[in-house]
Enzyme design. Structure first.
Site, PDB file in Angstrom:
ATOM      1  N   GLY A 183      40.178 -40.824 -22.905  1.00 58.40           N
ATOM      2  CA  GLY A 183      39.552 -39.977 -23.932  1.00 58.40           C
ATOM      3  C   GLY A 183      39.736 -38.511 -23.591  1.00 58.40           C
ATOM      4  O   GLY A 183      39.147 -38.016 -22.618  1.00 58.40           O
TER       5      GLY A 183
ATOM      6  N   ASP B  54      44.948 -40.662 -23.705  1.00 59.01           N
ATOM      7  CA  ASP B  54      44.369 -40.824 -25.039  1.00 59.01           C
ATOM      8  C   ASP B  54      45.376 -41.584 -25.898  1.00 59.01           C
ATOM      9  O   ASP B  54      46.587 -41.508 -25.665  1.00 59.01           O
ATOM     10  CB  ASP B  54      44.076 -39.448 -25.641  1.00 59.01           C
ATOM     11  CG  ASP B  54      42.970 -39.471 -26.679  1.00 59.01           C
ATOM     12  OD1 ASP B  54      41.905 -38.878 -26.436  1.00 59.01           O
ATOM     13  OD2 ASP B  54      43.170 -40.109 -27.752  1.00 59.01           O
TER      14      ASP B  54
ATOM     15  N   GLU C 276      27.217 -36.851 -19.643  1.00 63.05           N
ATOM     16  CA  GLU C 276      27.609 -35.440 -19.612  1.00 63.05           C
ATOM     17  C   GLU C 276      26.587 -34.607 -20.396  1.00 63.05           C
ATOM     18  O   GLU C 276      26.244 -34.954 -21.510  1.00 63.05           O
ATOM     19  CB  GLU C 276      29.016 -35.290 -20.214  1.00 63.05           C
ATOM     20  CG  GLU C 276      29.558 -33.890 -20.134  1.00 63.05           C
ATOM     21  CD  GLU C 276      29.382 -33.288 -18.734  1.00 63.05           C
ATOM     22  OE1 GLU C 276      29.898 -33.863 -17.765  1.00 63.05           O
ATOM     23  OE2 GLU C 276      28.698 -32.254 -18.617  1.00 63.05           O
TER      24      GLU C 276
ATOM     25  N   ALA D 111      27.125 -28.400 -23.223  1.00 59.02           N
ATOM     26  CA  ALA D 111      27.013 -28.074 -24.645  1.00 59.02           C
ATOM     27  C   ALA D 111      28.318 -27.402 -25.058  1.00 59.02           C
ATOM     28  O   ALA D 111      28.938 -26.691 -24.260  1.00 59.02           O
ATOM     29  CB  ALA D 111      25.833 -27.136 -24.884  1.00 59.02           C
ATOM     30  N   GLU D 112      28.739 -27.646 -26.290  1.00 51.17           N
ATOM     31  CA  GLU D 112      29.977 -27.020 -26.749  1.00 51.17           C
ATOM     32  C   GLU D 112      29.767 -25.509 -26.883  1.00 51.17           C
ATOM     33  O   GLU D 112      28.655 -25.046 -27.123  1.00 51.17           O
ATOM     34  CB  GLU D 112      30.418 -27.655 -28.063  1.00 51.17           C
ATOM     35  CG  GLU D 112      30.888 -29.072 -27.830  1.00 51.17           C
ATOM     36  CD  GLU D 112      31.330 -29.777 -29.104  1.00 51.17           C
ATOM     37  OE1 GLU D 112      31.742 -29.114 -30.060  1.00 51.17           O
ATOM     38  OE2 GLU D 112      31.250 -31.013 -29.117  1.00 51.17           O
TER      39      GLU D 112
ATOM     40  N   LYS E  81      20.102 -39.806 -20.922  1.00 53.51           N
ATOM     41  CA  LYS E  81      20.966 -38.989 -21.786  1.00 53.51           C
ATOM     42  C   LYS E  81      20.422 -38.954 -23.216  1.00 53.51           C
ATOM     43  O   LYS E  81      20.278 -37.895 -23.820  1.00 53.51           O
ATOM     44  CB  LYS E  81      22.403 -39.539 -21.753  1.00 53.51           C
ATOM     45  CG  LYS E  81      23.356 -38.833 -22.676  1.00 53.51           C
ATOM     46  CD  LYS E  81      23.558 -37.368 -22.327  1.00 53.51           C
ATOM     47  CE  LYS E  81      24.157 -36.624 -23.476  1.00 53.51           C
ATOM     48  NZ  LYS E  81      24.310 -35.202 -23.235  1.00 53.51           N
TER      49      LYS E  81
ATOM     50  N   ASN F 292      18.716 -35.502 -25.183  1.00 55.26           N
ATOM     51  CA  ASN F 292      19.128 -34.983 -26.490  1.00 55.26           C
ATOM     52  C   ASN F 292      18.000 -35.082 -27.513  1.00 55.26           C
ATOM     53  O   ASN F 292      17.815 -34.190 -28.341  1.00 55.26           O
ATOM     54  CB  ASN F 292      20.378 -35.706 -26.987  1.00 55.26           C
ATOM     55  CG  ASN F 292      21.649 -35.062 -26.445  1.00 55.26           C
ATOM     56  OD1 ASN F 292      21.597 -33.980 -25.853  1.00 55.26           O
ATOM     57  ND2 ASN F 292      22.777 -35.707 -26.623  1.00 55.26           N
TER      58      ASN F 292
ATOM     59  N   VAL G  62      19.224 -23.075 -39.784  1.00 55.50           N
ATOM     60  CA  VAL G  62      19.502 -23.841 -41.007  1.00 55.50           C
ATOM     61  C   VAL G  62      19.507 -25.348 -40.716  1.00 55.50           C
ATOM     62  O   VAL G  62      19.596 -26.178 -41.623  1.00 55.50           O
ATOM     63  CB  VAL G  62      20.834 -23.353 -41.633  1.00 55.50           C
ATOM     64  CG1 VAL G  62      21.964 -23.435 -40.623  1.00 55.50           C
ATOM     65  CG2 VAL G  62      21.211 -24.101 -42.888  1.00 55.50           C
TER      66      VAL G  62
ATOM     67  N   CYS H 237      26.313 -34.744 -31.385  1.00 55.73           N
ATOM     68  CA  CYS H 237      25.430 -35.483 -30.481  1.00 55.73           C
ATOM     69  C   CYS H 237      24.016 -35.729 -30.996  1.00 55.73           C
ATOM     70  O   CYS H 237      23.555 -36.872 -31.007  1.00 55.73           O
ATOM     71  CB  CYS H 237      25.352 -34.760 -29.143  1.00 55.73           C
ATOM     72  SG  CYS H 237      26.903 -34.837 -28.250  1.00 55.73           S
TER      73      CYS H 237
ATOM     74  N   LYS I  74      23.415 -38.293 -33.939  1.00 55.94           N
ATOM     75  CA  LYS I  74      23.939 -39.607 -33.532  1.00 55.94           C
ATOM     76  C   LYS I  74      23.056 -40.240 -32.447  1.00 55.94           C
ATOM     77  O   LYS I  74      22.729 -41.429 -32.506  1.00 55.94           O
ATOM     78  CB  LYS I  74      25.365 -39.431 -33.030  1.00 55.94           C
ATOM     79  CG  LYS I  74      25.865 -40.520 -32.114  1.00 55.94           C
ATOM     80  CD  LYS I  74      27.299 -40.286 -31.720  1.00 55.94           C
ATOM     81  CE  LYS I  74      27.492 -39.393 -30.524  1.00 55.94           C
ATOM     82  NZ  LYS I  74      27.130 -39.976 -29.240  1.00 55.94           N
TER      83      LYS I  74
ATOM     84  N   ARG J 283      20.545 -18.059 -39.643  1.00 57.97           N
ATOM     85  CA  ARG J 283      20.471 -17.972 -38.171  1.00 57.97           C
ATOM     86  C   ARG J 283      19.610 -16.811 -37.710  1.00 57.97           C
ATOM     87  O   ARG J 283      19.532 -16.560 -36.512  1.00 57.97           O
ATOM     88  CB  ARG J 283      21.885 -17.790 -37.604  1.00 57.97           C
ATOM     89  CG  ARG J 283      22.788 -18.987 -37.828  1.00 57.97           C
ATOM     90  CD  ARG J 283      22.402 -20.102 -36.897  1.00 57.97           C
ATOM     91  NE  ARG J 283      23.255 -21.260 -37.062  1.00 57.97           N
ATOM     92  CZ  ARG J 283      23.236 -22.284 -36.239  1.00 57.97           C
ATOM     93  NH1 ARG J 283      22.428 -22.296 -35.205  1.00 57.97           N
ATOM     94  NH2 ARG J 283      24.002 -23.335 -36.441  1.00 57.97           N
TER      95      ARG J 283
END
Ligand code: NAD
Ligand code: UDX
Length: 464
Positions: A11, A36, A160, A163-164, A219, A223, A269, A275, A278, A441
């Site tokens: 992945g 991948d 993991e 954060a993006e 995990k 979240n 917003v 994540c 889901k 925001r």
């Protein structure tokens, strides 16, 4: 103790790519191969146009790529060569069958486990890096055990927490690394082997070792708690708007209580990303599965509040524009689910624009990192209207001024820094009047915008 010399990661996405790049950077003696099934993605990882946008990532990749970091579609070879295999495949919400719309779809994890079982000729430590429901390791063990051919496996959970947008700094300096495994001599040895990989750069006291099930469940729980804070402050934002309180002031006031803390209290917003929704849906499903309806309903409310927030934002635009946006141009700034990423999964932008398009608005979007194809594919996925109509009603602009020219309103969806320094006087001149700004925001200087002439509506802020 098992000395790790070769790592394979199945992945090459938002988690597998950055995580393995940092492991390779920090452990030059370990060969790390990321594989991948998506050949296009693998090819992109081999160029300087990486498949994901993440500040600082290209520098890390360039340092290790070709030295001890490799990207490949030869999955069998990478599995065969490695002592440790990370599974970092996607685990989206199921869109079919049992648990549809709630449970995590584990088909990619199962396929990866079957592949490992088929290929392996030597003992392996298999690491769950994907976010998985508690007790998934049991199924993985069962799959691996079925055709073990004498090969011994240890399954670890190592979720993991990056954060993006801040993946590289999060990976370089994690609050903690979590490793769960069987509490047997072999399990503990495997935990130690993975610990020694992270110990190249993470202080040992920040590496938490637990039982397998605790690690898996931690995990989802982390979240759920983070998202719950956002839904909590967003629920209060609605109350602020009708009472004249200011949600940022309330968040600051409560966040200074050290028991509450200041992070993740920024009203918005609505949260997006691959994540939070889901993982909470998955938690809700698990609670229902284990016959805990009260617990399921408790967490479900976090999602209900988030949907309400996104809908409320869009409704507020329509209501303020004299109850219709039909034929009106709405300029949208930002499509990514947060700044500093090109990821759009579950972004509020998708739902807000869909709602506006239902009221026959003309939406014009500018985002500095998201390509037009992703925006159309996000909208088409909802199946609210034919793709051709989405194409006609949603315009994607390469320049923010073009997106806002002649618009009746601006909707700020993503908190990109560059939006703060736009020439707002020029934008005002070029817009239809009255010119509205809906700041999803609370990013901009509202006082200054009002001086220019804008009518400003912000999340959790009452009328002037
Ligand atoms: P992603 O969709 O970006 O990447 C997953 C990759 O796995 C894809 O490139 C896909 O082609 C590949 N893949 C799927 N099946 C495969 C197979 N059988 N063999 C080889 N490759 C296969 O997903 P992501 O965002 O990296 O998330 C991966 C996991 O990490 C998920 O479980 C997610 O919940 C979790 N996670 C994500 C984040 C995040 O910020 N994105 C953070 C923490 C945890
Ligand atoms: C999240 C978790 O933070 C991370 O630990 C986990 O590994 C993956 O999921 P991510 O989704 O990448 O990370 O970004 P995050 O910073 O958590 O933001 C998620 C969403 O919440 C974004 O839409 C963001 O804009 C929103 N958000 C965040 C708020 O609305 N208010 C806040 O105070 C914080």
């Amino acid at each position: 103790m098992t000395k790790i010399k070769n790592i394979c990661c199945i992945g090459a996405g938002y988690v597998g790519g950055p995580t393995m790049a940092v492991i390779a950077q920090k452990c030059p003696e370990i060969k790390v191969t990321v594989v991948d099934i998506n050949a296009e993605r693998i090819a992109a990882w081999q160029t300087d146009e990486l498949p994901i946008y993440e500040p600082g990532l290209l520098e890390v990749v360039k340092e290790a790529r070709g030295r001890n970091l490799f990207f490949s579609t030869d999955i069998d070879k990478a599995i065969e060569e490695s002592e440790m295999i990370f599974m970092s495949v996607n685990t989206p919400t199921k869109t079919y069958g049992v648990g549809k719309g709630r449970a995590a779809d584990l088909k990619f994890i199962e396929l990866s486990a079957r592949k490992i079982a088929e290929i392996s000729k030597s003992d392996k430590i298999v690491v769950e890096k994907s976010t998985l429901p508690v007790r998934t390791a049991q199924s993985i063990k069962a799959i691996l055990g079925e055709q073990s051919n004498g090969v011994k496996y240890q399954v670890l959970s190592n979720p993991e927490f990056l954060a993006e947008g801040t993946a590289v700094t999060d990976l370089h300096n994690p609050d903690r690394v979590l490793i769960g495994g069987d509490q047997t001599p072999e399990g503990l040895e495997a935990i130690e082997a993975l610990t020694s990989v992270y110990a190249h750069w993470v202080p040992r006291e920040r590496i938490i070792q637990t039982r397998l099930w605790s690690s898996e469940l931690s995990k989802l729980t982390a979240n759920a708690f983070l998202a719950q804070r956002i839904s909590s402050i967003n629920s209060i934002s609605a109350l602020c708007e009708v009472t004249g309180a200011d949600v940022d002031e309330v968040a600051y006031a409560i966040g200074t209580d050290t028991r509450i803390g200041s992070k993740f209290l920024k009203s918005s917003v609505g949260f997006g990303g691959s994540c939070f929704q889901k993982d909470i849906l998955n938690l809700v499903y698990l609670c229902e599965y284990f016959n805990l309806p009260e617990v399921a309903a408790y967490w479900d409310q976090v999602i209900i509040m988030n949907d309400y927030q996104k809908r409320r934002f869009a409704q507020n635009i329509i209501h303020s524009l004299f109850n219709t946006v039909s034929g009106k141009k709405i300029g949208m700034l930002g499509w990514a689910f947060k700044k500093d990423t090109n990821d759009t999964r579950e972004s509020a932008a998708i739902y807000v624009s869909d709602f506006l398009l239902e009221d026959l608005a003309q939406v014009s979007v500018y985002d500095p990192q998201v390509p037009a194809a992703s925006m159309y594919s996000d909208l088409n996925y909802l199946q609210t209207r034919p793709a051709a109509e989405n194409k006609q009603m949603l315009e994607v602009c390469k320049d923010p001024y073009e997106a806002l020219k002649d618009a009746h309103a601006v909707a700020i969806i993503t908190e990109w820094d560059e939006f703060k320094t736009l020439d707002w006087e020029r934008i005002y001149r070029d817009m239809q009047k009255p010119a509205f700004i809906f700041d999803g925001r609370n990013l901009l200087d509202h006082e200054n915008l009002r001086k220019i002439g804008f009518k400003v509506k912000a999340i959790g802020k009452g009328e002037e």
